[in-house]
Design an enzyme around this catalytic site. Structure first.
Site, short mmCIF file in Angstrom:
data_model
loop_
_atom_site.label_atom_id
_atom_site.label_comp_id
_atom_site.label_asym_id
_atom_site.label_seq_id
_atom_site.Cartn_x
_atom_site.Cartn_y
_atom_site.Cartn_z
N HIS A 9 -39.53 86.25 -20.79
CA HIS A 9 -38.30 85.53 -20.51
C HIS A 9 -37.73 84.89 -21.79
CE1 HIS A 9 -36.16 81.95 -18.38
NE2 HIS A 9 -35.30 82.86 -18.75
N HIS A 58 -33.95 85.40 -24.44
CA HIS A 58 -33.27 84.27 -25.09
C HIS A 58 -33.33 84.36 -26.62
CE1 HIS A 58 -32.48 81.41 -21.68
NE2 HIS A 58 -33.33 82.23 -21.08
N HIS A 102 -32.51 89.75 -18.04
CA HIS A 102 -32.66 88.31 -17.91
C HIS A 102 -32.60 87.88 -16.45
CE1 HIS A 102 -31.16 84.10 -17.77
NE2 HIS A 102 -32.16 83.93 -18.61
N ASN A 137 -35.40 85.69 -14.47
CA ASN A 137 -35.07 84.26 -14.38
C ASN A 137 -34.83 83.74 -12.98
OD1 ASN A 137 -34.18 81.67 -15.84
ND2 ASN A 137 -32.44 82.12 -14.50
N ILE A 166 -28.65 80.54 -18.59
CA ILE A 166 -29.46 79.44 -18.04
C ILE A 166 -30.91 79.70 -18.42
CG2 ILE A 166 -29.86 80.54 -15.84
CD1 ILE A 166 -29.39 76.75 -16.44
#
Length: 919
Positions: free
Chosen positions: A578, A583, A770, A774, A919
């Site tokens: 993740h 990110h 993602h 997530n 997020i």
């Protein structure tokens, strides 16, 4: 001139969209679009609106040939003699809520606007003036009625400005904006009406700062895309100037109002000035390779000159101004943080009443059914421990019972005991929150890649005897040959850190391997779990194998072993798959895009929605999630060594060329290349929900990207000679991923296929990958026994002193191994926030201003085709979730797999694929 003024009031005879007229720029490149448009496309209806007529070429000729002087002036002089007016419609977005200071400044600006401190605009042509060799410009124009509309409560306010240009002005290409007010404002768009080619659109979507903070004029370009070598002469200098403004010079402390994109290492996670225990190693560089993050330029700490000083909540972290959350997103995120604070109070109170550990499963259930009662007798104690703002106190006291409840996680919605079953434990490996670690077993027993001199024998302790009785009649060799053995292998990533992790207070972990067998029904079942510890001498038992239970004692042992596997899985999911792979590894590509690709560049226009909010959420993560003593350290097994573990994974296993879905599936042995299959590969587990749905989205993205790229690059030479494109890709690698720059696996960027592959991978990672990793965090992890983020005790064997207490009270021992009530409550509140969609979320197949984000009409059409394809994929996923033959997503008590369903409502929905890592 009189004739021109008379004609100014007449509308154009034929209503023409700039989307159609602008397509003439690309006639030489026309390609057939790969997305078809059908009557069900989700597109806005075009509405007719009056357009102020501009002077036309025919009128210019009439004026030229009707001259009575007998002297024939040059065409440019003739046109320059004819002046006409065009109108700008400027859309400004208001904030819904303003604090007192903002309101006062707004009133001052309204007054200042009346006395000439205005918003000033200037229109710039795509052409150079033949005499001055500078871009042609209009007169300066001010926004009308700013003071009159200052009290307007609407979200969007429309202003107008009037420019005077001559007939030789040519096409508008840019517009400059100067804000002479005190307060910044959000400029959404500008439309120029009055030119013969139709309305000219400027999608701005940017904060315009006050002149006192940023003296230079802001530059905005039309929506017309241009490759660098096709930039009109009047825009070339502005194109480079705007990019230079965004790059900065790599020095100085960044102000929150800046728009400067630059690179730095992760040297701001620790806080050595507060405590030596909060010191953390720098991530990025030869010693600890890591991707680069956005530079803030803050001063170094006193204790460590290589460490950057911290900015703690609630103070904001710097990201370029346009990267900051917009208001509705900020409100959603702030509400989540408030909820986290409130829920963090509960275990503090609860711990003062009963023991800190959960007493039983019923106590966990009561978190969702009843909440935890805040009795008046205890509130004063809480307020003394936590200095709370009034809004929190009011929230706590608004209910006479003081109940604060958690929403029931989705994992409990169909069968609250499903998580205990082995088939559900296995199903989540391919249809849960972390479906990207499972791999096919190619060699049994598995072999480690760690140095045997340091970490002991490379061969596993697993043997044929451990699993042979669970293979439904297959021999181990047959199971291998028929692709029926799969594995979750966390041995190599955890083992080097275990001594340090297990020395932490209240942390105990193994390096686990779990073997699964693929049944004839297409479902998986776990057949063995190997638990490894670092070897400490020849007599130390460092490896242990557990198999499915045969009695009550082995059942509790097996449940504890599965919990340790899930804890390993949760840590690798959060820190590697993740955080790192979506990110952190995307951030360098985003920084380089803003620094090297003009807003006019077609590839920037393609990537723009997939970069939204990522820099901001990453900055917030550095501030409170991945920082020293942050949520990740507090809530996950790896503790203070979590980010070092993430860096170790980056160094040893991250490869950009393997981040695309097909390449990743093949690398893990979950698929084999097969040109006869729809996606060019064959899945070895046919019912693999993440891969099944992911391939639909991957293919749609790839087709859309190919359509787009082939539009602008009809031959490879255009890619090789595109200076901005090559600079973007080079900087992403050589600066943004500098520590891996010399790896031989980086894809080249020379052909259309190269560019399509690179862009498809980036868009896949930002959107579908993602989303899959997530938005199930609370639905699956909100029930902590299903996925404990940390474990506090090892599994005892008969020689351990703890074994007797385990035998006497196995449930009590189980909960003493799980996260405490305080750890659980804090973790649940945080993953609830991370799993929440905000109201302004933009999902795949959507984008802001869908009809005018580009001036290329054919690409707008292709985008609507892409959106229609996304709609078809959503219907196909719904159909699959209702298919009883797909046992990994349909059945009694089985959750449907919806994490890759493209659309979602706001909130925690366990579905929805936003365009970006937001997020």
């Amino acid at each position: 001139m009189a004739l021109a003024k008379e004609l100014m009031g007449y509308p154009l005879i034929t209503e023409r969209s700039s989307l159609v007229s602008s397509a003439s720029h690309f006639k030489k490149r026309t390609q057939s679009t790969q997305f078809s448009i059908n009557p069900f496309d989700r597109r806005p209806r075009k509405t007719k609106s009056g357009v102020v007529a501009a002077i036309s070429e025919d009128l210019v000729k009439t004026l030229r040939f009707s001259t009575t002087t007998g002297d024939r002036k040059s065409e440019e002089e003739e046109k320059a003699a004819v002046k006409f007016k065009v109108r700008a419609v400027v859309t400004v977005r208001n904030k819904n809520k303003e604090d007192l200071k903002e309101t006062l400044v707004k009133h001052l600006d309204a007054f200042a606007d009346k006395i000439g401190r205005n918003i000033v605009l200037e229109l710039i042509s795509t052409q150079l003036d033949p005499k001055t060799k500078l871009p042609k410009k209009s007169n300066a124009a001010v926004l009308k009625d700013w003071s009159k509309k200052s009290k307007t409560k609407a979200e969007r306010v429309h202003y107008t400005a009037e420019f005077t240009v001559d007939a030789a002005f040519g096409s508008p290409g840019a517009i400059t904006v100067m804000n002479k007010h005190q307060k910044e404002f959000f400029l959404e768009s500008i439309t120029i009406e009055g030119f013969a080619l139709g309305p000219v659109h400027f999608p701005c979507n940017s904060w315009v700062q006050s002149q006192k903070d940023h003296p230079d004029k802001r530059i905005f370009f039309t929506n017309q895309p241009y490759l660098p070598n096709e930039t009109p002469s009047g825009l070339r200098v502005l194109r480079e100037k705007e990019l230079k403004n965004l790059r900065g010079d790599g020095s100085g402390v960044r102000k929150l109002s800046d728009r400067i994109y630059d690179f730095d290492v992760y040297n701001d996670l620790g806080n050595p000035d507060k405590s030596s225990e909060l010191s953390r190693p720098k991530l990025g560089g030869k010693e600890v390779p890591y991707p680069r993050r956005c530079r803030t330029g803050r001063q170094s700490t006193v204790s460590d000159k290589d460490a950057e000083s911290r900015v703690e909540k609630p103070l904001p972290m710097y990201v370029p101004r346009d990267e900051q959350f917009e208001e509705s997103k900020q409100d959603t995120f702030a509400a989540g943080r408030l909820k986290a604070v409130l829920h963090h109070l509960i275990p503090s109170l609860k711990a003062s009443i009963v023991a800190e550990d959960f007493a039983d499963f019923g106590e966990i259930d009561r978190l969702y059914k009843e909440g935890l009662l805040l009795k008046l007798g205890f509130q004063d104690d809480i307020f003394k421990k936590f200095p709370l703002p009034k809004v929190v106190v009011d929230t706590l006291q608004e209910s006479t019972k003081g109940l604060l409840k958690y929403d029931t996680p989705k994992i409990l919605s169909k069968d609250k005991n499903a998580w205990l079953r082995d088939d559900e434990f296995a199903r989540q490996a391919i249809a849960g929150i972390n479906p990207v670690n499972i791999e096919r077993v190619k060699t049994f027993p598995p072999v480690s890649n760690l140095d045997p001199k340091i970490y002991g024998p490379q061969h596993s302790a697993l043997t044929d005897d451990h699993i042979i009785g669970h293979l439904d009649g297959f021999s181990v060799q047959q199971a291998l040959e028929e692709n029926r053995l799969y594995m979750l292998d966390y041995h190599d990533i955890f083992l080097p850190f275990l001594d340090r992790i297990n020395a932490l207070d209240g942390r105990k972990a193994y390096a686990t391997r779990t073997i699964f067998f693929l049944t004839r029904l297409g479902t998986l079942k776990p057949v063995a779990i190997e638990l490894s510890l670092p070897p400490h001498g020849p007599k130390h038992r460092s490896k242990r194998v557990l198999t499915p239970p045969v009695d009550a004692t082995s059942n509790w042992m097996w449940q504890l072993a599965k919990a340790h596997v899930s804890s390993n899985d949760a840590g690798v999911h959060q820190l590697v798959n993740h955080w790192l792979r979506t990110h952190a590894c995307l951030e360098p590509f985003i920084l380089a895009a803003h620094r090297q690709l003009s807003a006019m560049h077609p590839i920037f226009k393609l990537l723009d929605p997939h970069m939204r909010y990522t820099l901001e959420i990453n900055a917030l993560a550095r501030q409170s999630l991945i920082s020293a003593d942050g949520v990740i350290e507090g809530g996950f097994t790896a503790g203070a060594y979590g980010m070092e573990m993430s860096a170790a994974a980056y160094k040893s296993s991250w490869r950009f060329d393997m981040e695309g879905l097909p390449a990743d599936l093949i690398r893990r042995g979950m698929a084999i290349p097969d040109a006869t299959q729809p996606h060019g590969l064959k899945l070895l587990i046919e019912d693999y929900p993440y891969a099944n749905d992911g391939l639909l989205l991957w293919s749609a993205i790839q087709t859309w990207v190919r359509t787009y790229v082939e539009r602008y690059y009809p031959n490879p030479n255009l890619i090789k000679t595109d200076s901005e494109l090559q600079s973007w890709y080079s900087e992403s690698i050589n600066v943004g991923h500098a520590d891996l720059r010399d790896a031989d696996w980086w894809p080249e960027l020379s052909t259309v296929d190269d560019l399509v592959s690179i862009l498809t991978t980036l868009i896949w990672l930002a959107s579908a990958q993602h989303a899959a990793l997530n938005f199930g965090q609370y639905p699956y992890g909100g029930y902590v026994p299903n996925r404990p983020p940390l474990m506090r005790r090892l599994i005892p064997d008969e020689s351990d002193p703890e074994y007797a207490s385990f035998i006497s009270h196995p449930e009590k021992y189980y909960f003493s191994s799980m996260p405490s009530l305080a750890q659980t409550s804090k973790f649940m509140a945080v993953v609830d926030t991370l799993s929440t969609h905000s109201p302004d979320e933009e999902y795949i197949g959507e984008r802001q201003q869908p009809s005018i984000w580009t001036g290329d009409a054919e690409i707008v059409e292709a985008f609507y085709g892409f959106a229609a394809e996304i709609g078809r994929i959503e219907k196909e996923i719904e159909k699959r979730n209702a298919d009883p033959d797909r046992r990994n997503r349909c059945g009694a008590g089985v959750l449907p797999y919806e994490l890759l369903v493209p659309s979602s409502e706001p909130g925690v929905t366990c579905r929805g694929v936003p365009n970006s890592v937001s997020i």
